[in-house]
Design an enzyme around this catalytic site. Sequence first.
Site, PDB file in Angstrom:
ATOM      1  N   LYS A  22      30.053  51.141  45.993  1.00 49.36           N
ATOM      2  CA  LYS A  22      31.079  51.829  46.788  1.00 49.36           C
ATOM      3  C   LYS A  22      31.165  51.253  48.197  1.00 49.36           C
ATOM      4  O   LYS A  22      32.256  50.938  48.685  1.00 49.36           O
ATOM      5  CB  LYS A  22      30.742  53.325  46.869  1.00 49.36           C
ATOM      6  N   ASN A  23      30.024  51.110  48.854  1.00 49.28           N
ATOM      7  CA  ASN A  23      30.057  50.735  50.274  1.00 49.28           C
ATOM      8  C   ASN A  23      30.304  49.248  50.507  1.00 49.28           C
ATOM      9  O   ASN A  23      30.425  48.813  51.644  1.00 49.28           O
ATOM     10  CB  ASN A  23      28.775  51.197  50.980  1.00 49.28           C
ATOM     11  N   ARG A  95      35.713  58.943  56.013  1.00 48.64           N
ATOM     12  CA  ARG A  95      35.524  58.311  57.315  1.00 48.64           C
ATOM     13  C   ARG A  95      35.692  56.793  57.257  1.00 48.64           C
ATOM     14  O   ARG A  95      36.059  56.163  58.244  1.00 48.64           O
ATOM     15  CB  ARG A  95      34.121  58.614  57.831  1.00 48.64           C
ATOM     16  N   CYS A 119      31.218  65.015  60.356  1.00 53.19           N
ATOM     17  CA  CYS A 119      31.143  65.195  58.911  1.00 53.19           C
ATOM     18  C   CYS A 119      29.835  65.916  58.626  1.00 53.19           C
ATOM     19  O   CYS A 119      29.044  66.147  59.530  1.00 53.19           O
ATOM     20  CB  CYS A 119      31.220  63.867  58.181  1.00 53.19           C
ATOM     21  N   ARG A 124      28.668  61.165  63.776  1.00 53.10           N
ATOM     22  CA  ARG A 124      29.164  59.859  63.339  1.00 53.10           C
ATOM     23  C   ARG A 124      30.397  59.369  64.102  1.00 53.10           C
ATOM     24  O   ARG A 124      31.477  59.213  63.538  1.00 53.10           O
ATOM     25  CB  ARG A 124      29.460  59.873  61.838  1.00 53.10           C
ATOM     26  N   PRO A 125      30.236  59.090  65.393  1.00 57.91           N
ATOM     27  CA  PRO A 125      31.377  58.563  66.157  1.00 57.91           C
ATOM     28  C   PRO A 125      31.691  57.114  65.768  1.00 57.91           C
ATOM     29  O   PRO A 125      30.923  56.488  65.034  1.00 57.91           O
ATOM     30  CB  PRO A 125      30.852  58.615  67.601  1.00 57.91           C
ATOM     31  N   ILE A 126      32.842  56.587  66.258  1.00 53.49           N
ATOM     32  CA  ILE A 126      33.123  55.161  66.040  1.00 53.49           C
ATOM     33  C   ILE A 126      33.233  54.445  67.392  1.00 53.49           C
ATOM     34  O   ILE A 126      33.905  53.418  67.521  1.00 53.49           O
ATOM     35  CB  ILE A 126      34.384  54.923  65.173  1.00 53.49           C
ATOM     36  N   ASP A 309      20.693  56.620  52.548  1.00 53.90           N
ATOM     37  CA  ASP A 309      21.477  57.064  51.392  1.00 53.90           C
ATOM     38  C   ASP A 309      20.610  57.384  50.172  1.00 53.90           C
ATOM     39  O   ASP A 309      21.128  57.849  49.154  1.00 53.90           O
ATOM     40  CB  ASP A 309      22.527  55.999  51.012  1.00 53.90           C
ATOM     41  N   ARG A 401      33.224  61.624  44.789  1.00 56.09           N
ATOM     42  CA  ARG A 401      33.689  60.727  45.849  1.00 56.09           C
ATOM     43  C   ARG A 401      32.938  59.400  45.802  1.00 56.09           C
ATOM     44  O   ARG A 401      33.486  58.361  46.141  1.00 56.09           O
ATOM     45  CB  ARG A 401      33.417  61.364  47.225  1.00 56.09           C
TER      46      ARG A 401
HETATM   47  N1  EPU Z   1      26.950  55.240  65.262  1.00 59.11           N
HETATM   48  C1  EPU Z   1      27.396  55.534  66.525  1.00 59.11           C
HETATM   49  N2  EPU Z   1      28.596  54.995  66.940  1.00 59.11           N
HETATM   50  C2  EPU Z   1      29.344  54.191  66.143  1.00 59.11           C
HETATM   51  C3  EPU Z   1      28.886  53.900  64.840  1.00 59.11           C
HETATM   52  C4  EPU Z   1      27.675  54.440  64.443  1.00 59.11           C
HETATM   53  O1  EPU Z   1      26.752  56.244  67.290  1.00 59.11           O
HETATM   54  O2  EPU Z   1      30.416  53.744  66.567  1.00 59.11           O
HETATM   55  C5  EPU Z   1      25.657  55.784  64.790  1.00 59.11           C
HETATM   56  C6  EPU Z   1      25.823  56.764  63.638  1.00 59.11           C
HETATM   57  O3  EPU Z   1      26.160  58.051  64.079  1.00 59.11           O
HETATM   58  C7  EPU Z   1      24.482  56.669  62.963  1.00 59.11           C
HETATM   59  C8  EPU Z   1      24.108  55.197  63.144  1.00 59.11           C
HETATM   60  O4  EPU Z   1      24.910  54.732  64.241  1.00 59.11           O
HETATM   61  O5  EPU Z   1      23.569  57.468  63.644  1.00 59.11           O
HETATM   62  C9  EPU Z   1      24.342  54.311  61.940  1.00 59.11           C
HETATM   63  O6  EPU Z   1      25.608  54.590  61.384  1.00 59.11           O
HETATM   64  P1  EPU Z   1      26.499  53.483  60.670  1.00 59.11           P
HETATM   65  O7  EPU Z   1      27.654  53.142  61.556  1.00 59.11           O
HETATM   66  O8  EPU Z   1      25.658  52.368  60.211  1.00 59.11           O
HETATM   67  O9  EPU Z   1      27.072  54.296  59.428  1.00 59.11           O
HETATM   68  P2  EPU Z   1      28.492  54.098  58.768  1.00 59.11           P
HETATM   69  O10 EPU Z   1      28.896  52.681  58.898  1.00 59.11           O
HETATM   70  O11 EPU Z   1      29.418  55.146  59.244  1.00 59.11           O
HETATM   71  C10 EPU Z   1      27.629  53.429  56.386  1.00 59.11           C
HETATM   72  C11 EPU Z   1      27.757  53.946  54.996  1.00 59.11           C
HETATM   73  C12 EPU Z   1      26.992  55.259  54.867  1.00 59.11           C
HETATM   74  C13 EPU Z   1      25.532  54.971  55.198  1.00 59.11           C
HETATM   75  C14 EPU Z   1      25.416  54.368  56.603  1.00 59.11           C
HETATM   76  C15 EPU Z   1      24.002  53.972  56.975  1.00 59.11           C
HETATM   77  C16 EPU Z   1      29.912  53.096  54.320  1.00 59.11           C
HETATM   78  C17 EPU Z   1      31.323  53.361  53.962  1.00 59.11           C
HETATM   79  N3  EPU Z   1      29.176  54.141  54.701  1.00 59.11           N
HETATM   80  O12 EPU Z   1      28.178  54.417  57.250  1.00 59.11           O
HETATM   81  O13 EPU Z   1      27.103  55.660  53.515  1.00 59.11           O
HETATM   82  O14 EPU Z   1      24.796  56.180  55.162  1.00 59.11           O
HETATM   83  O15 EPU Z   1      26.238  53.197  56.679  1.00 59.11           O
HETATM   84  O16 EPU Z   1      23.491  53.054  56.083  1.00 59.11           O
HETATM   85  O17 EPU Z   1      29.455  51.961  54.239  1.00 59.11           O
HETATM   86  C18 EPU Z   1      27.025  57.199  51.730  1.00 59.11           C
HETATM   87  O18 EPU Z   1      27.370  56.271  50.974  1.00 59.11           O
HETATM   88  O19 EPU Z   1      26.596  58.304  51.296  1.00 59.11           O
HETATM   89  C19 EPU Z   1      27.107  57.000  53.173  1.00 59.11           C
HETATM   90  C20 EPU Z   1      27.117  58.013  54.043  1.00 59.11           C
END
Ligand code: EPU
Length: 422
Positions: A22-23, A95, A119, A124-126, A309, A401
Amino acid sequence: MDKLIVEGGRPLRGQVRISGAKNAALPLMAAAILADGPVRLSNLPVLGDLLTMGRLLTFMGGRVELGGIAPNEAELDLTGLSRPEAPHELVKTMRASALVLGPLLARWGRAKVALPGGCAIGVRPIDLHLKALRAMGAEFDLSGGDIVARAPQDGLKGAEIRFETPTVTGTENLMMAAALAKGRTIVANAAREPEVVDTGQALLAMGAKIEGLGSDAISIEGVESLAGASYVVMPDRIEAGTFLAAVALTGGEITLVDFPHEALAPVTDKLKETGLTLTPKGPNLLAQSAGAIMAADVTTRPHPGFPTDMQAQFMAMMAAAKGTSVITETIFENRFMHVAELRRLGADIALEGRTAVVRGVASLSGAPLTASDLRASASLLLASLAARGESQIYRVYHLDRGYEGLDRKLSSLGAAIRRVKA
Ligand code: EPU
């Protein structure tokens, strides 16, 4: 809305194929925005989030054929894109919609993407995605809950970016944006997850110039254009890990076909400590339960650490293990939603901040359960398979999902699971 009715206590036996990841599939679909021709993806898992991504790309004016050509294949033609927008309706359910931001800015110079809210597993900000794209010259305004983004007139420019914390989708977003930017982008403290590598490899197949994939320093030399390509999505390491946790809990032995040996090593190393016997058979893996689970401690970390995960599924195992396990979640601040539900099955879990202390119990017993997020729902399903008697799991749309027919696949291995309308 469906619910699952699970009768616990059946050992798993047989063979099951691991679906595409998926990811990895989500960023690969978004990457099609960058291409000057159709992108064909195979080994694509058919699950809720991918259908949402398909809807999003169609909304933008793309042609998306999911499963039309062959099951688990898609052809995406985004060359006629007319509306570079990701509306709130779609972003709120997934997201990962934020993954279109980088490609839209790079290919079309503008984008409007609803700001993802919180969520179940955390805020989980961007912000890190936006900061990195800003360093490449993008400008952002917030209007009516949407991020309105523009690239400079002459396009995004390469930049040197250091992520404060490694972010998986942030690294993917940036890599996609940089692939069509002017000059070189260097990403320090990049995420090293196998799905980031898979995304990078698909971009290479499209003609991108990327070095350092799989390390924390990725370098991307922007090119004028990217071509359409065919790409096979990697197997889903989290689905594979979920099956391993399942057989540890139920007993029995299963063969996982198309097993991601290297990508899942941080998990398989830990599962061997708990007593599971794992034997690689070429691209497959034979997993044999010893009948009992030994407690082990886990701390979630970015790859190559133990993945967040898999934390919920591992906790289900520890709930039925011999001994006490300490599980620490360092990636997301609120990823313990499964704890209260596991307790309903009789699990003995004490929570303190980001740490759970799990004292294994001799047996779990079935109960009505409510899923709160994707991996939590997998954890509840696994624990129910090990519990005495019947469990009912509500809100399984969370499961749907992110897994391709997990209940159907477990049933094919001998689990007693029925899906009914709630
Ligand atoms: N973070 C920030 N700011 C940002 C981005 C991230 O503070 O702009 C923080 C997050 O809040 C978190 C950490 O950085 O504390 C790492 O988050 P990351 O950005 O790596 O997570 P993600 O990219 O949103 C992906 C997977 C998640 C998986 C995480 C960690 C996808 C679509 N989603 O999320 O998958 O848990 O990486 O490995 O690739 C799942 O499949 O169940 C799932 C939640």
